[in-house]
Motif scaffolding. Structure first.
Motif, mmCIF file in Angstrom:
data_model
loop_
_atom_site.group_PDB
_atom_site.id
_atom_site.type_symbol
_atom_site.label_atom_id
_atom_site.label_comp_id
_atom_site.label_asym_id
_atom_site.label_seq_id
_atom_site.Cartn_x
_atom_site.Cartn_y
_atom_site.Cartn_z
ATOM 1 N N SER A 70 -68.188 -50.402 117.743
ATOM 2 C CA SER A 70 -69.360 -49.938 117.121
ATOM 3 C C SER A 70 -70.637 -49.991 116.300
ATOM 4 C CB SER A 70 -68.837 -49.164 115.701
ATOM 5 O OG SER A 70 -67.564 -48.301 116.114
ATOM 6 N N PRO A 71 -70.308 -51.599 116.274
ATOM 7 C CA PRO A 71 -71.546 -52.370 115.519
ATOM 8 C C PRO A 71 -72.367 -52.631 116.693
ATOM 9 C CG PRO A 71 -70.233 -53.945 115.771
ATOM 10 C CD PRO A 71 -68.899 -52.168 115.787
ATOM 11 N N VAL A 88 -74.633 -49.640 117.537
ATOM 12 C CA VAL A 88 -75.695 -49.419 116.021
ATOM 13 C C VAL A 88 -76.493 -50.220 116.651
ATOM 14 C CG1 VAL A 88 -75.810 -49.341 113.899
ATOM 15 C CG2 VAL A 88 -73.813 -48.481 114.578
ATOM 16 N N VAL A 93 -80.835 -48.638 116.761
ATOM 17 C CA VAL A 93 -81.129 -49.199 115.669
ATOM 18 C C VAL A 93 -82.481 -49.421 116.697
ATOM 19 C CG1 VAL A 93 -81.818 -50.264 113.342
ATOM 20 C CG2 VAL A 93 -79.487 -48.945 114.108
ATOM 21 N N ALA A 121 -82.195 -53.389 113.574
ATOM 22 C CA ALA A 121 -81.076 -53.437 114.289
ATOM 23 C C ALA A 121 -79.896 -54.207 113.636
ATOM 24 C CB ALA A 121 -81.368 -53.570 115.497
ATOM 25 N N ALA A 173 -78.599 -53.397 110.384
ATOM 26 C CA ALA A 173 -77.829 -51.996 111.015
ATOM 27 C C ALA A 173 -75.870 -52.363 111.379
ATOM 28 C CB ALA A 173 -78.565 -51.378 111.385
ATOM 29 N N GLY A 174 -76.557 -53.605 111.954
ATOM 30 C CA GLY A 174 -74.912 -54.231 113.102
ATOM 31 C C GLY A 174 -73.641 -54.175 112.014
ATOM 32 N N THR A 192 -72.794 -51.775 109.812
ATOM 33 C CA THR A 192 -72.019 -50.810 110.359
ATOM 34 C C THR A 192 -70.071 -51.646 110.570
ATOM 35 O OG1 THR A 192 -73.356 -50.252 111.492
ATOM 36 C CG2 THR A 192 -70.645 -50.142 112.163
#
Length: 540
Positions: A266-267, A270, A274, A325, A328-329, A332
């Protein structure tokens, strides 16, 4: 570009730093010694003033806008990895891959393909490929030096020739700038595409990875490292100093947590999404896409959107994109840890600080590497090398001379983009004036600039490859340089053939790959365990 050059002295700081690094294996002290020497030369050989000037160089480079964003990106990536280690997600993914991978060759091949698949950014490719595949290659006793080599040789070489990447805008921009100043009415992007077959070093470096992986024909210090890993189970040599000392096993996953594969995926997804979105957005993607849609209809809209996306990448702000990015990671995986895995905040905080610790050494290396590059530029390395080569250039010889000049400059200053900036204003007008093919000359600049970015001890991508492979940095450089020199030697020969014979580039590439296979086989048989010598040992 500096207004004067210090001649042969301009090479001294970088060479001293590189030699000391390889011999002493003390990268930080060696890099600072090179910075201090260069600064001392600049201030008139006053060692005290040189020390003060050295600190100014370091502060200026660490606080430069792009660099500080890259350092923050590195810290955030460390934090994200620390939290992923805590979640157990990386181990879960590694176990899933291992269940499908049966051999060391498959593990290395998977790493190579993954590195090329994430072609849009060399930093992101190195981080993702290293993080995903290190537990897998460890399981099959692939040396960390070999992993670092695969990462280094499939990230920047791929990103530099990809038509959708963070490198594209910079490279096309340099071409366009020279065309405008020279009055050349050609499309810069089209010439960029035409130069790709002439990126001999980049293409041979990529081909060599697959030759070595598929045939197991390692040579020189790499063969020693691989035998050590396979026969003794030692992924690192004794007394090695891996750049990322914190590993997944150093951060314990709480007993109540059931690790899921998507904790890791998931991360990373993302991060990739991103990054791509950030590149598109920061390059004016909204306006360009809206304009493209308004000016086209039907099936033409698809082509217009793709063209707008490519144009956006040319103008993208890479530093901001990767910074967004990485943040955002982190957000997440933090949400997953607290919201789904139900891990206490104090354990999450501890894992973040462990992540910071794992990137402290690479951050220090990057800061000093940038600084010594600035020192070398102030001393006029580029103009000096250009002045030495100008008197011997003919139209036939120009591509090879430009390639070798770019290789030397990039190795000394540790940056391909800086080398491109130095050589484009000199080599492109020269090629235009004496009648050498423009696409061939541009290919020589771009691929020669990659040489130092690929294998110089003071290159940021070399440092990051060591970091995400958790390899000793000097060992990575030591084992990779023979491979880089082989690819560079064949690239030089290919440029000579292209310059003097005009042979179709496809035939030149095919002959080069055949020679690459033959040379790799010969070296693996005759430059092996018993008589292979490392770069560091050559100075002892």
């Amino acid at each position: 570009m500096p207004g004067e050059t210090y001649g042969l002295l301009s090479l001294l700081p970088a060479l001293i730093a590189i030699v000391l690094t390889l011999v002493s294996r003390q990268a930080l002290l060696s890099l600072f010694a090179g910075i201090w020497l260069g600064a001392t030369i600049l201030v008139g050989w006053n060692p005290v003033a040189g020390a003060a000037r050295s600190l100014e160089f370091i502060v200026a480079n660490v606080t430069a806008t792009f660099n500080v964003k890259l350092l923050l990106f590195t810290f955030l990536i460390g934090a994200m990895l620390g939290m992923i280690f805590l979640s157990g997600g990386m181990k879960s993914v590694a176990d899933a891959i291992v269940s499908r991978v049966r051999t060391s060759r498959q593990a290395q091949l998977g790493t190579s393909i993954l590195g090329m698949t994430i072609f849009f950014d060399s930093y992101a490719s190195t981080m993702i490929s290293g993080s995903v595949m290190r537990p897998v290659t460890d399981r099959f006793d692939v040396s960390r030096e070999k992993l670092a080599y695969i990462l280094d040789s499939t990230t920047a070489p791929t990103a530099s020739i990809a038509v959708v990447s963070t490198w594209l805008g910079f490279e096309v921009g340099l071409i366009s700038q020279q065309f405008q100043s020279l009055g050349i009415e050609r499309n810069a992007f089209v010439v960029f595409i035409q130069s790709i077959p002439f990126r001999f070093y980049s293409l041979f470096a990529l081909a060599l990875v697959f030759v070595v992986v598929l045939t197991d024909w390692d040579f020189g210090p790499m063969q020693t490292a691989e035998r050590r890993a396979r026969d003794e189970g030692k992924l690192l040599r004794d007394d090695a100093n891996p750049m990322m000392e914190t590993q997944a096993s150093d951060i314990e996953t709480p007993e109540h947590v059931n690790p899921r594969w998507w904790y890791f995926v998931s991360p990373i997804v993302v991060l990739v999404f991103v990054t791509v979105f950030g590149l598109w957005f920061s390059g004016g993607g909204i306006e360009k896409t809206a304009t493209a849609l308004a000016s086209s209809e039907g099936i033409d809209q698809i082509s217009a959107i793709l063209s707008a996306f490519s144009d956006s990448l040319k103008d993208a702000d890479t530093a901001n994109a990767i910074l967004w990015a990485s943040f955002a990671g982190c957000g997440t995986i933090l949400t997953i840890l607290v919201g789904h895995a139900r891990i206490e905040l104090d354990k999450v905080s501890d894992s973040i600080f462990e992540g910071f610790k794992m990137v402290m050494f690479p951050v220090a290396i990057l800061s000093l590497a940038w600084s010594i590059g600035s020192v070398s530029e102030q001393l006029g390395v580029g103009p000096y090398i250009v002045s030495v080569t100008e008197g011997i250039i003919t139209p036939e010889l120009l591509p090879a001379v430009v390639f070798l000049s770019a290789a030397v400059i990039s190795f000394c200053i540790g940056t391909s983009w800086g080398t491109m900036g130095i050589l484009f204003p000199v080599a492109v007008p020269l090629a235009h004036t004496i009648g050498s093919p423009i696409a061939l000359a541009i290919g020589a600049i771009l691929t020669g600039s990659l040489f130092g970015d690929h294998c110089s001890p003071i290159s940021d991508t070399t440092v990051m490859s060591s970091m995400f492979a958790a390899s000793d940095h000097v060992d990575h450089v030591n084992t990779q340089i023979p491979y880089a020199i082989l690819a560079a030697a064949l690239a030089t020969l290919a440029f000579l053939v292209s310059g003097y014979t005009g042979l179709p580039v496809g035939i030149t590439l095919a002959l080069g790959v055949v020679m690459l296979v033959g040379a790799t086989y010969f070296l693996s048989e005759h430059v092996g365990i018993t008589d292979g010598i490392g770069v560091a040992e050559a100075f002892e």
